[in-house]
Design an enzyme around this catalytic site. Structure first.
Site, PDB file in Angstrom:
ATOM      1  CG  ASN A  53       8.593  -4.949  -6.894  1.00  0.00           C
ATOM      2  OD1 ASN A  53       9.726  -4.323  -6.730  1.00  0.00           O
ATOM      3  ND2 ASN A  53       8.428  -5.574  -5.727  1.00  0.00           N
ATOM      4  CG  ASP A  88       1.528  -6.597  -1.087  1.00  0.00           C
ATOM      5  OD1 ASP A  88       2.145  -6.416   0.064  1.00  0.00           O
ATOM      6  OD2 ASP A  88       1.065  -5.778  -1.766  1.00  0.00           O
ATOM      7  CE  LYS A  97      12.906 -24.103 -17.455  1.00  0.00           C
ATOM      8  NZ  LYS A  97      13.665 -24.282 -18.770  1.00  0.00           N
ATOM      9  CG  PHE A 102       8.749   5.240   1.051  1.00  0.00           C
ATOM     10  CD1 PHE A 102       9.524   5.049   2.234  1.00  0.00           C
ATOM     11  CD2 PHE A 102       9.104   6.237   0.275  1.00  0.00           C
ATOM     12  CE1 PHE A 102      10.455   5.636   2.500  1.00  0.00           C
ATOM     13  CE2 PHE A 102      10.430   6.880   0.638  1.00  0.00           C
ATOM     14  CZ  PHE A 102      10.858   6.787   1.859  1.00  0.00           C
ATOM     15  CE  LYS A 128      -1.005   1.512   0.962  1.00  0.00           C
ATOM     16  NZ  LYS A 128      -0.234   1.510  -0.303  1.00  0.00           N
ATOM     17  CE  LYS A 158       0.838  -1.336   5.246  1.00  0.00           C
ATOM     18  NZ  LYS A 158       1.829  -2.038   4.222  1.00  0.00           N
TER      19      LYS A 158
HETATM   20  N1  CTP Z   1       5.200  -2.871   3.214  1.00  0.00           N
HETATM   21  C1  CTP Z   1       5.767  -3.955   4.333  1.00  0.00           C
HETATM   22  N2  CTP Z   1       5.284  -5.107   4.067  1.00  0.00           N
HETATM   23  C2  CTP Z   1       4.761  -5.697   2.975  1.00  0.00           C
HETATM   24  C3  CTP Z   1       4.137  -4.711   1.799  1.00  0.00           C
HETATM   25  C4  CTP Z   1       4.655  -3.282   2.339  1.00  0.00           C
HETATM   26  O1  CTP Z   1       6.145  -3.645   5.034  1.00  0.00           O
HETATM   27  N3  CTP Z   1       4.433  -7.065   2.817  1.00  0.00           N
HETATM   28  C5  CTP Z   1       5.345  -1.678   3.419  1.00  0.00           C
HETATM   29  C6  CTP Z   1       6.407  -0.863   2.337  1.00  0.00           C
HETATM   30  O2  CTP Z   1       7.522  -0.939   2.323  1.00  0.00           O
HETATM   31  C7  CTP Z   1       5.779   0.532   2.196  1.00  0.00           C
HETATM   32  C8  CTP Z   1       4.361   0.528   2.783  1.00  0.00           C
HETATM   33  O3  CTP Z   1       4.541  -0.837   3.537  1.00  0.00           O
HETATM   34  O4  CTP Z   1       6.643   1.356   3.120  1.00  0.00           O
HETATM   35  C9  CTP Z   1       3.487   0.720   1.937  1.00  0.00           C
HETATM   36  O5  CTP Z   1       3.369  -0.348   0.774  1.00  0.00           O
HETATM   37  P1  CTP Z   1       2.371  -0.415  -0.359  1.00  0.00           P
HETATM   38  O6  CTP Z   1       2.711  -1.360  -1.355  1.00  0.00           O
HETATM   39  O7  CTP Z   1       2.100   1.070  -0.936  1.00  0.00           O
HETATM   40  O8  CTP Z   1       1.172  -0.712   0.447  1.00  0.00           O
HETATM   41  P2  CTP Z   1       0.429  -1.993   0.553  1.00  0.00           P
HETATM   42  O9  CTP Z   1       0.331  -1.943   2.340  1.00  0.00           O
HETATM   43  O10 CTP Z   1       1.269  -3.207   0.099  1.00  0.00           O
HETATM   44  O11 CTP Z   1      -0.847  -2.058  -0.180  1.00  0.00           O
HETATM   45  P3  CTP Z   1      -1.438  -1.934  -1.552  1.00  0.00           P
HETATM   46  O12 CTP Z   1      -0.103  -2.569  -2.274  1.00  0.00           O
HETATM   47  O13 CTP Z   1      -2.395  -2.605  -1.388  1.00  0.00           O
HETATM   48  O14 CTP Z   1      -1.499  -0.290  -1.847  1.00  0.00           O
END
Ligand code: CTP
Length: 428
Positions: free
Chosen positions: A226, A297, A307, A345, A359, A363
């Site tokens: 990303n 995710d 490859k 974040f 969120k 969490k």
């Molecule tokens: N985070 C995490 N582990 C993951 C994904 C995210 O610990 N696999 C943490 C990120 O570091 C951040 C928080 O969760 O502090 C929120 O991440 P974000 O990407 O905004 O949310 P998601 O829970 O992944 O949901 P979405 O992408 O659907 O908004």
């Protein structure tokens, strides 16, 4: 707080390219940085490089002709708390010694009343010349600090004395200079608001910071990633170090250099590796966790050894993905103690505050920093960003649109203030 304002003056030597790294290190260390360049310096490095790094117009001449924005020619001298001349050529040192003001750098140097750090860089004969040595002595006598030059490979093809010090060493000298500003006259103090440095809130705290993206391997050459640069996490780590915290950084693949003074740095690639590093960091004892990494995710279900060849796809490729561990939701609760404060974040593009608040609860975070990358003044790749810090009682702080280094300070100061406000007071 407002960070120390460093005016980086670049004079014309081949070492000017290293001044770009120095600008970045200064920013990462929490300085506000503006740059002035001699005409000769602009022949080695373009002002646009510094403009992009610092987000400020670069002063290149006395008349503002070559600049994107008109500047009063000594405006930057009034703005700065410290001045750093890197590289400092024999010519610029000579002008500074004799009070000559015939270009933007020498003029700013003459107009600037605060502490000056010079990093000389020149041919070895020029450095050893009695004229340069006499100038150096005069500058030292007037309180100008110097770092280097060191021995090494010079652009003129010799290995000798005259090479500019490495940017990390110049940064260390600048940090020392910024630290000693406290001893200056009140009118020379850096303009600071109440800060976490002053309150000592972060001093001695063990803090784990995650930063950057994760890369999920597809095959020997491909990955899913990303756009995260890691800038927010690195800025937090840097500000925390300056606030006296013991910082353990877990960083995904990013081109950014970690700040100096970290207790531990783990460089990881995938979300699973980040999950392991966070678990280990929490087990070692941790007062605060800043989960600023943009964790992927999903990851490919299978990693292919070699490859994957295009021909095997026949014009279409659907990749089978599986969920990664959610570090905050699944790993952190297992390893944190009741005392560990967790800051997450959230990147949201719609209904930002409500979604971030949900969120945070889902969490089990103590705080969440909500950021809308599509909002005006907060965009991807832009210099400035705008965030909202939320706690269990709602909005703790709403930032202006500012640079990430400044955001980091804002987040830390407001967390410190909020924690102090909620601390138990036995007097009621
Ligand atoms: N985070 C995490 N582990 C993951 C994904 C995210 O610990 N696999 C943490 C990120 O570091 C951040 C928080 O969760 O502090 C929120 O991440 P974000 O990407 O905004 O949310 P998601 O829970 O992944 O949901 P979405 O992408 O659907 O908004």
């Amino acid at each position: 707080m407002t960070s120390t304002r460093a005016l980086l003056m670049v004079s014309g030597g081949i070492a000017a390219y290293k001044a770009c790294f120095l600008a970045r290190l200064l920013l990462q260390a929490g300085f506000s940085v503006k740059v002035a360049m001699t005409e000769a310096a602009t022949r080695f490095v373009t002002p646009i490089t510094f403009e992009a790094l610092t987000g400020h117009s670069v002063a290149t001449d006395l008349w503002g002709e070559g600049q994107s924005e008109a500047l009063d020619h000594i405006e930057y001298a009034r703005w700065a708390d410290i001045a750093i001349v890197a590289p400092a050529t024999a010519n610029t040192m000579a002008k500074a010694t004799h009070g000559i003001a015939d270009d933007i750098v020498s003029t700013l140097l003459l107009a600037f009343g605060g502490p000056v750090l010079m990093a000389p860089a020149m041919n070895d004969n020029m450095w050893r010349h009695p004229a340069t040595q006499a100038n150096l002595q005069t500058l030292h006598d007037r309180g100008v600090a110097t770092v280097g030059p060191g021995d090494g490979w010079l652009a003129c093809g010799t290995i000798s004395e005259g090479r500019m010090s490495e940017p990390e060493d110049i940064l260390a000298a600048a940090l020392e200079m910024a630290g000693s500003l406290k001893g200056l006259r009140p009118d020379q103090h850096p303009r600071q608001e109440p800060s976490s440095i002053q309150s000592g809130f972060w001093t001695g705290k063990k803090v784990l910071v995650t930063a950057g993206p994760t890369f999920e391997t597809i095959d020997a050459v491909r990955f899913l990633g990303n756009r995260s640069t890691g800038a927010m996490g690195f800025a937090l780590a840097s500000a925390l170090i300056q606030s006296g915290a013991q910082v353990h950084l877990v960083a995904g693949p990013t081109a950014m250099l970690p700040p100096r003074g970290l207790v531990q740095t783990d460089r990881i690639q995938s979300a699973c590796e980040m999950a392991d590093a966070v678990a280990t960091g929490l087990q070692a004892g941790c007062d605060w966790l800043f989960m600023s990494a943009a964790v992927a995710d999903f990851a490919p279900k299978e990693i292919v050894d070699g490859k994957i060849k295009k021909e095997s796809m026949q014009g279409h490729w659907s990749l089978d993905l599986q969920g990664n561990p959610d570090i905050l939701a699944e790993v952190v609760p297992v390893h944190r103690t009741d005392e560990t404060k967790v800051v997450g974040f959230a990147l949201e593009t719609e209904d930002v505050l409500n979604r971030a608040a949900s969120k945070r609860q889902a969490k089990n975070m103590d705080y969440i920093v909500a950021n809308n990358p599509t909002a005006e003044g907060a965009g991807f790749g832009g210099v400035n960003h705008q965030v909202t810090l939320l706690g269990s009682d709602g909005v703790v702080w709403q930032s202006d649109s500012v640079a990430k280094s400044k955001l980091a300070w804002g987040i830390l100061n407001n967390l410190a203030d909020n924690e102090k406000d909620t601390e138990y007071d036995p007097r009621g």
